[in-house]
Design an enzyme around this catalytic site. Structure first.
Site, mmCIF file in Angstrom:
data_model
loop_
_atom_site.group_PDB
_atom_site.id
_atom_site.type_symbol
_atom_site.label_atom_id
_atom_site.label_comp_id
_atom_site.label_asym_id
_atom_site.label_seq_id
_atom_site.Cartn_x
_atom_site.Cartn_y
_atom_site.Cartn_z
ATOM 1 N N ASP A 40 0.896 -1.180 0.000
ATOM 2 C CA ASP A 40 0.000 0.000 0.000
ATOM 3 C C ASP A 40 0.928 1.222 0.000
ATOM 4 O O ASP A 40 1.003 1.962 0.961
ATOM 5 C CB ASP A 40 -0.957 -0.012 1.200
ATOM 6 C CG ASP A 40 -0.262 -0.043 2.545
ATOM 7 O OD1 ASP A 40 0.900 -0.508 2.627
ATOM 8 O OD2 ASP A 40 -0.876 0.421 3.537
ATOM 9 N N ASP A 43 6.819 1.206 2.694
ATOM 10 C CA ASP A 43 6.634 0.278 1.562
ATOM 11 C C ASP A 43 7.636 0.629 0.465
ATOM 12 O O ASP A 43 8.206 -0.269 -0.180
ATOM 13 C CB ASP A 43 5.223 0.393 0.975
ATOM 14 C CG ASP A 43 4.133 0.158 1.989
ATOM 15 O OD1 ASP A 43 3.560 -0.932 2.021
ATOM 16 O OD2 ASP A 43 3.840 1.094 2.764
ATOM 17 N N ASN A 75 -2.518 2.639 3.138
ATOM 18 C CA ASN A 75 -1.996 3.945 3.547
ATOM 19 C C ASN A 75 -2.752 5.077 2.841
ATOM 20 O O ASN A 75 -2.849 6.195 3.367
ATOM 21 C CB ASN A 75 -0.500 4.054 3.245
ATOM 22 C CG ASN A 75 0.324 3.263 4.245
ATOM 23 O OD1 ASN A 75 -0.026 3.169 5.411
ATOM 24 N ND2 ASN A 75 1.432 2.690 3.784
ATOM 25 N N THR A 132 2.762 -6.039 2.690
ATOM 26 C CA THR A 132 3.205 -4.984 3.612
ATOM 27 C C THR A 132 2.108 -3.947 3.796
ATOM 28 O O THR A 132 2.375 -2.813 4.189
ATOM 29 C CB THR A 132 4.505 -4.316 3.104
ATOM 30 O OG1 THR A 132 4.220 -3.672 1.858
ATOM 31 C CG2 THR A 132 5.626 -5.319 2.934
ATOM 32 N N PHE A 183 -1.736 -0.985 12.391
ATOM 33 C CA PHE A 183 -2.521 -0.447 11.262
ATOM 34 C C PHE A 183 -2.922 -1.505 10.232
ATOM 35 O O PHE A 183 -4.084 -1.581 9.829
ATOM 36 C CB PHE A 183 -1.763 0.696 10.559
ATOM 37 C CG PHE A 183 -2.477 1.177 9.336
ATOM 38 C CD1 PHE A 183 -3.584 2.006 9.439
ATOM 39 C CD2 PHE A 183 -2.084 0.762 8.065
ATOM 40 C CE1 PHE A 183 -4.281 2.426 8.311
ATOM 41 C CE2 PHE A 183 -2.763 1.174 6.926
ATOM 42 C CZ PHE A 183 -3.863 2.011 7.048
ATOM 43 N N ASN A 184 -1.971 -2.312 9.737
ATOM 44 C CA ASN A 184 -2.298 -3.225 8.629
ATOM 45 C C ASN A 184 -3.372 -4.239 9.029
ATOM 46 O O ASN A 184 -4.182 -4.648 8.192
ATOM 47 C CB ASN A 184 -1.044 -3.983 8.155
ATOM 48 C CG ASN A 184 -0.095 -3.084 7.386
ATOM 49 O OD1 ASN A 184 -0.487 -2.020 6.899
ATOM 50 N ND2 ASN A 184 1.159 -3.502 7.285
ATOM 51 N N HIS A 241 9.182 -0.331 9.071
ATOM 52 C CA HIS A 241 8.336 -1.525 9.246
ATOM 53 C C HIS A 241 8.470 -2.503 8.068
ATOM 54 O O HIS A 241 8.879 -3.645 8.233
ATOM 55 C CB HIS A 241 6.868 -1.117 9.348
ATOM 56 C CG HIS A 241 6.545 -0.166 10.444
ATOM 57 N ND1 HIS A 241 6.547 -0.535 11.762
ATOM 58 C CD2 HIS A 241 6.182 1.146 10.417
ATOM 59 C CE1 HIS A 241 6.193 0.504 12.515
ATOM 60 N NE2 HIS A 241 5.971 1.539 11.724
ATOM 61 N N ASP A 242 8.046 -2.034 6.891
ATOM 62 C CA ASP A 242 7.853 -2.962 5.768
ATOM 63 C C ASP A 242 9.146 -3.610 5.254
ATOM 64 O O ASP A 242 9.146 -4.812 4.930
ATOM 65 C CB ASP A 242 7.107 -2.255 4.626
ATOM 66 C CG ASP A 242 5.704 -1.849 5.060
ATOM 67 O OD1 ASP A 242 5.186 -2.429 6.027
ATOM 68 O OD2 ASP A 242 5.121 -0.947 4.421
HETATM 69 C C1 BDR Z 1 2.310 -0.368 8.790
HETATM 70 O O1 BDR Z 1 1.308 0.606 8.556
HETATM 71 C C2 BDR Z 1 1.648 1.412 7.476
HETATM 72 O O2 BDR Z 1 1.428 2.748 7.761
HETATM 73 C C3 BDR Z 1 3.087 1.130 7.138
HETATM 74 O O3 BDR Z 1 3.296 1.224 5.734
HETATM 75 C C4 BDR Z 1 3.304 -0.261 7.641
HETATM 76 O O4 BDR Z 1 2.980 -1.216 6.666
HETATM 77 C C5 BDR Z 1 2.926 -0.136 10.150
HETATM 78 O O5 BDR Z 1 1.960 -0.272 11.145
HETATM 79 CA CA CA Z 2 2.666 -0.616 4.360
#
Ligand code: BDR
Ligand code: CA
Length: 305
Positions: free
Chosen positions: A10, A15, A39, A123, A164-165, A237-238
Protein backbone atom coordinates in the site's frame (compact mmCIF):
# COMPACT_ATOMS: atom_id res chain seq x y z
CA UNK A 1 19.17 -19.08 -5.74
CA UNK A 2 17.20 -15.86 -5.37
CA UNK A 3 13.86 -16.15 -3.58
CA UNK A 4 10.87 -15.45 -5.86
CA UNK A 5 8.54 -12.98 -4.18
CA UNK A 6 5.37 -11.04 -4.89
CA UNK A 7 5.17 -7.74 -3.00
CA UNK A 8 1.65 -6.70 -2.02
CA UNK A 9 2.01 -3.07 -1.02
CA UNK A 10 0.00 0.00 0.00
CA UNK A 11 2.88 2.18 -1.08
CA UNK A 12 3.61 4.76 1.52
CA UNK A 13 7.03 5.62 2.89
CA UNK A 14 8.22 2.34 4.37
CA UNK A 15 6.63 0.28 1.56
CA UNK A 16 8.79 2.35 -0.78
CA UNK A 17 11.88 1.29 1.19
CA UNK A 18 10.73 -2.34 0.90
CA UNK A 19 10.48 -1.97 -2.90
CA UNK A 20 13.95 -0.38 -3.02
CA UNK A 21 15.45 -3.15 -0.89
CA UNK A 22 13.74 -5.93 -2.85
CA UNK A 23 14.92 -4.38 -6.12
CA UNK A 24 18.53 -3.90 -5.05
CA UNK A 25 19.33 -7.23 -3.39
CA UNK A 26 20.44 -10.21 -5.45
CA UNK A 27 18.88 -12.56 -2.86
CA UNK A 28 15.43 -11.48 -4.12
CA UNK A 29 13.65 -12.03 -7.44
CA UNK A 30 10.64 -9.71 -7.62
CA UNK A 31 7.99 -11.41 -9.79
CA UNK A 32 5.48 -8.57 -9.57
CA UNK A 33 3.88 -6.01 -7.30
CA UNK A 34 0.22 -5.66 -6.33
CA UNK A 35 -1.10 -2.42 -4.88
CA UNK A 36 -3.82 -2.55 -2.24
CA UNK A 37 -5.85 0.12 -0.41
CA UNK A 38 -4.25 0.99 2.93
CA UNK A 39 -2.00 3.95 3.55
CA UNK A 40 -4.12 5.73 0.93
CA UNK A 41 -6.92 4.90 -1.51
CA UNK A 42 -6.06 2.33 -4.19
CA UNK A 43 -5.62 4.87 -7.01
CA UNK A 44 -2.87 6.55 -4.97
CA UNK A 45 -1.09 3.44 -3.67
CA UNK A 46 -1.09 2.10 -7.25
CA UNK A 47 0.32 5.35 -8.66
CA UNK A 48 2.98 5.45 -5.92
CA UNK A 49 4.00 1.86 -6.65
CA UNK A 50 4.34 2.59 -10.37
CA UNK A 51 6.30 5.80 -9.72
CA UNK A 52 8.76 4.15 -7.35
CA UNK A 53 9.32 1.23 -9.76
CA UNK A 54 9.84 3.59 -12.68
CA UNK A 55 12.29 5.80 -10.82
CA UNK A 56 14.47 2.93 -9.62
CA UNK A 57 14.30 1.01 -12.91
CA UNK A 58 12.27 -1.89 -11.52
CA UNK A 59 10.74 -3.62 -14.58
CA UNK A 60 8.46 -6.11 -12.77
CA UNK A 61 4.75 -5.83 -13.63
CA UNK A 62 2.47 -3.84 -11.31
CA UNK A 63 -1.18 -4.80 -10.70
CA UNK A 64 -4.13 -3.17 -8.97
CA UNK A 65 -5.53 -5.19 -6.08
CA UNK A 66 -8.51 -4.59 -3.80
CA UNK A 67 -9.86 -1.07 -3.37
CA UNK A 68 -11.64 -1.71 -0.05
CA UNK A 69 -11.50 -4.05 2.94
CA UNK A 70 -13.56 -7.27 2.93
CA UNK A 71 -16.10 -6.26 5.60
CA UNK A 72 -15.18 -3.21 7.65
CA UNK A 73 -15.45 0.38 6.37
CA UNK A 74 -12.31 1.72 4.71
CA UNK A 75 -9.61 3.35 6.90
CA UNK A 76 -6.51 4.96 5.43
CA UNK A 77 -3.18 6.10 6.87
CA UNK A 78 -3.05 9.62 5.39
CA UNK A 79 -2.12 11.16 8.74
CA UNK A 80 1.34 9.58 8.44
CA UNK A 81 1.87 9.13 4.71
CA UNK A 82 0.18 12.35 3.56
CA UNK A 83 -2.33 13.33 0.88
CA UNK A 84 -0.57 11.38 -1.89
CA UNK A 85 0.29 8.41 0.36
CA UNK A 86 3.98 9.11 -0.37
CA UNK A 87 4.39 12.82 0.33
CA UNK A 88 7.87 14.28 0.00
CA UNK A 89 9.51 13.32 -3.29
CA UNK A 90 8.60 14.87 -6.64
CA UNK A 91 8.44 12.21 -9.33
CA UNK A 92 8.82 12.65 -13.10
CA UNK A 93 5.63 12.26 -15.18
CA UNK A 94 4.60 8.63 -14.93
CA UNK A 95 4.94 6.45 -18.02
CA UNK A 96 4.74 2.91 -16.53
CA UNK A 97 1.22 1.47 -16.69
CA UNK A 98 -0.50 -1.11 -14.50
CA UNK A 99 -1.34 -4.51 -15.97
CA UNK A 100 -4.95 -5.22 -16.99
CA UNK A 101 -5.19 -8.44 -14.92
CA UNK A 102 -6.51 -8.00 -11.37
CA UNK A 103 -3.77 -8.32 -8.74
CA UNK A 104 -5.57 -11.12 -6.91
CA UNK A 105 -5.64 -13.21 -10.11
CA UNK A 106 -1.95 -12.43 -10.70
CA UNK A 107 -1.15 -13.81 -7.24
CA UNK A 108 -3.15 -17.00 -7.86
CA UNK A 109 -1.78 -17.59 -11.38
CA UNK A 110 1.82 -17.03 -10.30
CA UNK A 111 1.59 -19.37 -7.30
CA UNK A 112 -0.13 -22.11 -9.35
CA UNK A 113 2.54 -21.82 -12.05
CA UNK A 114 5.39 -22.02 -9.47
CA UNK A 115 4.18 -24.41 -6.75
CA UNK A 116 6.06 -24.13 -3.42
CA UNK A 117 8.38 -21.46 -4.85
CA UNK A 118 6.61 -18.15 -4.31
CA UNK A 119 6.89 -16.10 -1.12
CA UNK A 120 4.05 -13.61 -0.71
CA UNK A 121 5.15 -10.41 1.01
CA UNK A 122 2.17 -8.31 2.08
CA UNK A 123 3.21 -4.98 3.61
CA UNK A 124 -0.28 -3.50 3.75
CA UNK A 125 -3.72 -4.76 4.82
CA UNK A 126 -4.18 -8.46 3.99
CA UNK A 127 -7.21 -7.98 1.72
CA UNK A 128 -5.63 -9.25 -1.53
CA UNK A 129 -4.10 -12.30 0.13
CA UNK A 130 -7.39 -13.21 1.82
CA UNK A 131 -9.29 -12.83 -1.47
CA UNK A 132 -6.72 -15.00 -3.25
CA UNK A 133 -7.10 -17.69 -0.56
CA UNK A 134 -10.90 -17.60 -0.84
CA UNK A 135 -10.78 -17.82 -4.66
CA UNK A 136 -8.11 -20.55 -4.70
CA UNK A 137 -8.26 -22.69 -1.52
CA UNK A 138 -5.12 -24.59 -2.56
CA UNK A 139 -3.08 -21.39 -2.29
CA UNK A 140 -1.97 -21.82 1.37
CA UNK A 141 -0.47 -25.23 0.58
CA UNK A 142 1.12 -24.05 -2.68
CA UNK A 143 2.92 -20.89 -1.51
CA UNK A 144 6.43 -21.26 -0.18
CA UNK A 145 5.45 -18.96 2.68
CA UNK A 146 3.94 -15.59 3.56
CA UNK A 147 6.29 -13.04 5.14
CA UNK A 148 4.05 -10.18 6.28
CA UNK A 149 4.32 -6.87 8.09
CA UNK A 150 1.52 -6.54 10.59
CA UNK A 151 0.35 -7.05 14.12
CA UNK A 152 2.07 -6.88 17.46
CA UNK A 153 2.49 -9.02 20.53
CA UNK A 154 1.97 -5.95 22.70
CA UNK A 155 0.49 -2.53 21.98
CA UNK A 156 -0.87 -1.33 18.65
CA UNK A 157 -0.05 1.81 16.69
CA UNK A 158 -3.37 2.67 15.01
CA UNK A 159 -5.27 2.02 18.24
CA UNK A 160 -3.97 1.13 21.66
CA UNK A 161 -4.49 -2.53 20.75
CA UNK A 162 -4.19 -2.84 16.98
CA UNK A 163 -1.44 -2.34 14.43
CA UNK A 164 -2.52 -0.45 11.26
CA UNK A 165 -2.30 -3.23 8.63
CA UNK A 166 -4.37 -5.61 10.74
CA UNK A 167 -6.79 -2.89 11.94
CA UNK A 168 -7.42 -1.84 8.32
CA UNK A 169 -8.80 -5.31 7.47
CA UNK A 170 -9.08 -7.63 10.49
CA UNK A 171 -11.41 -10.08 8.72
CA UNK A 172 -8.84 -10.53 5.95
CA UNK A 173 -6.13 -11.04 8.57
CA UNK A 174 -8.26 -13.72 10.26
CA UNK A 175 -8.55 -15.57 6.94
CA UNK A 176 -4.80 -15.40 6.28
CA UNK A 177 -3.68 -16.36 9.81
CA UNK A 178 -6.26 -19.16 9.85
CA UNK A 179 -5.32 -20.50 6.41
CA UNK A 180 -2.59 -22.94 7.41
CA UNK A 181 -0.02 -21.22 5.16
CA UNK A 182 3.49 -20.98 6.63
CA UNK A 183 3.62 -17.40 7.98
CA UNK A 184 6.42 -15.18 9.24
CA UNK A 185 5.02 -12.15 11.07
CA UNK A 186 7.17 -9.05 11.24
CA UNK A 187 5.11 -7.03 13.71
CA UNK A 188 5.72 -3.88 15.71
CA UNK A 189 7.74 -5.87 18.28
CA UNK A 190 10.54 -6.14 15.76
CA UNK A 191 9.95 -3.26 13.31
CA UNK A 192 10.09 -0.60 16.04
CA UNK A 193 13.66 -1.74 16.73
CA UNK A 194 14.73 -0.57 13.25
CA UNK A 195 14.43 3.23 13.21
CA UNK A 196 16.01 5.93 11.06
CA UNK A 197 17.93 8.09 13.52
CA UNK A 198 19.69 11.39 12.82
CA UNK A 199 23.12 9.84 12.15
CA UNK A 200 21.70 7.40 9.69
CA UNK A 201 19.65 10.13 7.90
CA UNK A 202 22.77 12.28 7.65
CA UNK A 203 24.70 9.38 6.08
CA UNK A 204 22.01 8.76 3.48
CA UNK A 205 21.74 12.52 2.94
CA UNK A 206 25.20 12.42 1.34
CA UNK A 207 24.20 9.87 -1.32
CA UNK A 208 23.56 11.44 -4.72
CA UNK A 209 21.80 8.75 -6.78
CA UNK A 210 18.20 9.36 -7.85
CA UNK A 211 17.05 6.40 -5.70
CA UNK A 212 18.72 7.99 -2.67
CA UNK A 213 17.25 11.41 -3.52
CA UNK A 214 13.75 9.88 -3.53
CA UNK A 215 14.50 8.07 -0.26
CA UNK A 216 15.79 11.25 1.41
CA UNK A 217 12.84 13.40 0.27
CA UNK A 218 10.43 10.68 1.47
CA UNK A 219 12.14 10.32 4.83
CA UNK A 220 12.08 14.09 5.40
CA UNK A 221 8.27 13.88 5.33
CA UNK A 222 8.10 10.58 7.24
CA UNK A 223 10.32 11.87 10.05
CA UNK A 224 8.13 14.94 10.58
CA UNK A 225 4.89 12.93 10.41
CA UNK A 226 6.16 10.39 12.95
CA UNK A 227 7.26 13.21 15.28
CA UNK A 228 3.77 14.72 15.10
CA UNK A 229 2.43 11.34 16.19
CA UNK A 230 4.79 10.97 19.11
CA UNK A 231 7.64 8.79 17.77
CA UNK A 232 11.09 10.28 17.89
CA UNK A 233 12.33 8.40 14.81
CA UNK A 234 10.43 6.62 12.03
CA UNK A 235 10.40 2.83 11.93
CA UNK A 236 11.34 0.78 8.87
CA UNK A 237 8.34 -1.52 9.25
CA UNK A 238 7.85 -2.96 5.77
CA UNK A 239 11.46 -3.51 4.64
CA UNK A 240 11.97 -5.79 7.67
CA UNK A 241 10.13 -8.43 5.60
CA UNK A 242 12.64 -8.10 2.78
CA UNK A 243 15.59 -8.08 5.18
CA UNK A 244 14.22 -11.24 6.80
CA UNK A 245 14.05 -13.03 3.42
CA UNK A 246 17.53 -11.86 2.41
CA UNK A 247 19.12 -12.73 5.77
CA UNK A 248 16.90 -14.31 8.45
CA UNK A 249 19.81 -14.37 10.91
CA UNK A 250 19.30 -10.61 11.40
CA UNK A 251 16.14 -11.43 13.38
CA UNK A 252 15.21 -13.60 16.33
CA UNK A 253 11.80 -15.25 16.16
CA UNK A 254 9.43 -17.34 18.26
CA UNK A 255 6.61 -19.65 17.20
CA UNK A 256 3.11 -18.67 18.33
CA UNK A 257 -0.47 -19.20 17.30
CA UNK A 258 -1.91 -15.86 16.25
CA UNK A 259 -5.60 -14.99 16.49
CA UNK A 260 -7.31 -11.79 15.41
CA UNK A 261 -9.88 -9.93 17.52
CA UNK A 262 -13.00 -9.43 15.40
CA UNK A 263 -15.72 -8.85 18.00
CA UNK A 264 -14.59 -6.59 20.84
CA UNK A 265 -15.04 -2.97 19.62
CA UNK A 266 -12.17 -1.58 21.62
CA UNK A 267 -9.70 -4.31 20.70
CA UNK A 268 -10.87 -4.79 17.08
CA UNK A 269 -7.86 -5.84 14.97
CA UNK A 270 -5.67 -6.89 17.91
CA UNK A 271 -3.33 -9.85 17.28
CA UNK A 272 -3.38 -12.34 20.17
CA UNK A 273 -0.37 -14.56 20.56
CA UNK A 274 -1.29 -17.94 22.00
CA UNK A 275 1.10 -20.85 22.45
CA UNK A 276 4.46 -19.80 23.82
CA UNK A 277 5.99 -23.26 24.08
CA UNK A 278 7.25 -23.19 20.51
CA UNK A 279 4.42 -25.25 19.03
CA UNK A 280 2.54 -22.38 17.37
CA UNK A 281 2.38 -22.15 13.60
CA UNK A 282 3.37 -18.51 13.04
CA UNK A 283 7.01 -17.46 13.25
CA UNK A 284 6.89 -14.09 14.98
CA UNK A 285 9.74 -11.57 14.85
CA UNK A 286 10.99 -10.63 18.32
CA UNK A 287 14.43 -9.06 17.93
CA UNK A 288 16.37 -7.29 15.16
CA UNK A 289 20.03 -6.44 14.62
CA UNK A 290 19.41 -2.96 13.18
CA UNK A 291 23.01 -2.40 12.03
CA UNK A 292 22.84 -5.45 9.81
CA UNK A 293 19.47 -4.30 8.43
CA UNK A 294 21.04 -0.99 7.36
CA UNK A 295 23.95 -2.82 5.72
CA UNK A 296 21.46 -4.61 3.48
CA UNK A 297 19.82 -1.31 2.53
CA UNK A 298 23.25 0.22 1.86
CA UNK A 299 24.01 -2.66 -0.49
CA UNK A 300 20.64 -2.27 -2.26
CA UNK A 301 21.41 1.43 -2.90
CA UNK A 302 24.70 0.54 -4.57
CA UNK A 303 22.87 -1.61 -7.16
CA UNK A 304 20.18 0.95 -8.09
CA UNK A 305 20.37 4.10 -10.28
C1 BDR B 1 2.31 -0.37 8.79
O1 BDR B 1 1.31 0.61 8.56
C2 BDR B 1 1.65 1.41 7.48
O2 BDR B 1 1.43 2.75 7.76
C3 BDR B 1 3.09 1.13 7.14
O3 BDR B 1 3.30 1.22 5.73
C4 BDR B 1 3.30 -0.26 7.64
O4 BDR B 1 2.98 -1.22 6.67
C5 BDR B 1 2.93 -0.14 10.15
O5 BDR B 1 1.96 -0.27 11.15
CA1 CA C 1 2.67 -0.62 4.36
Amino acid sequence: MAEKIILDVDTGHDDMVAIVMASGLEEIELMGLVAVVGNQILEKTLANTLKVCELIGQQAPVYAGMDRPLVRPKVIGGDIHGESGLDGPVFPTLVKKPQALHGVHFIIETVLANPHEITLVPTGPLTDIAMAIRLEPRLPSLVKRIVLMGGSMGRGNRTAHAEFNIFADPEAAAIVFGSGAPIVMMGLDVTLQVVLDENRSATYGKLTTRTAAMFNASMAHYIQACRRHGSEFPAMHDPCCIAYIADPSIFTTEFHDIEIELHDREKYGKTYAGTTNGSGTVQVGIGADADRFWKLLDRAFTRLP
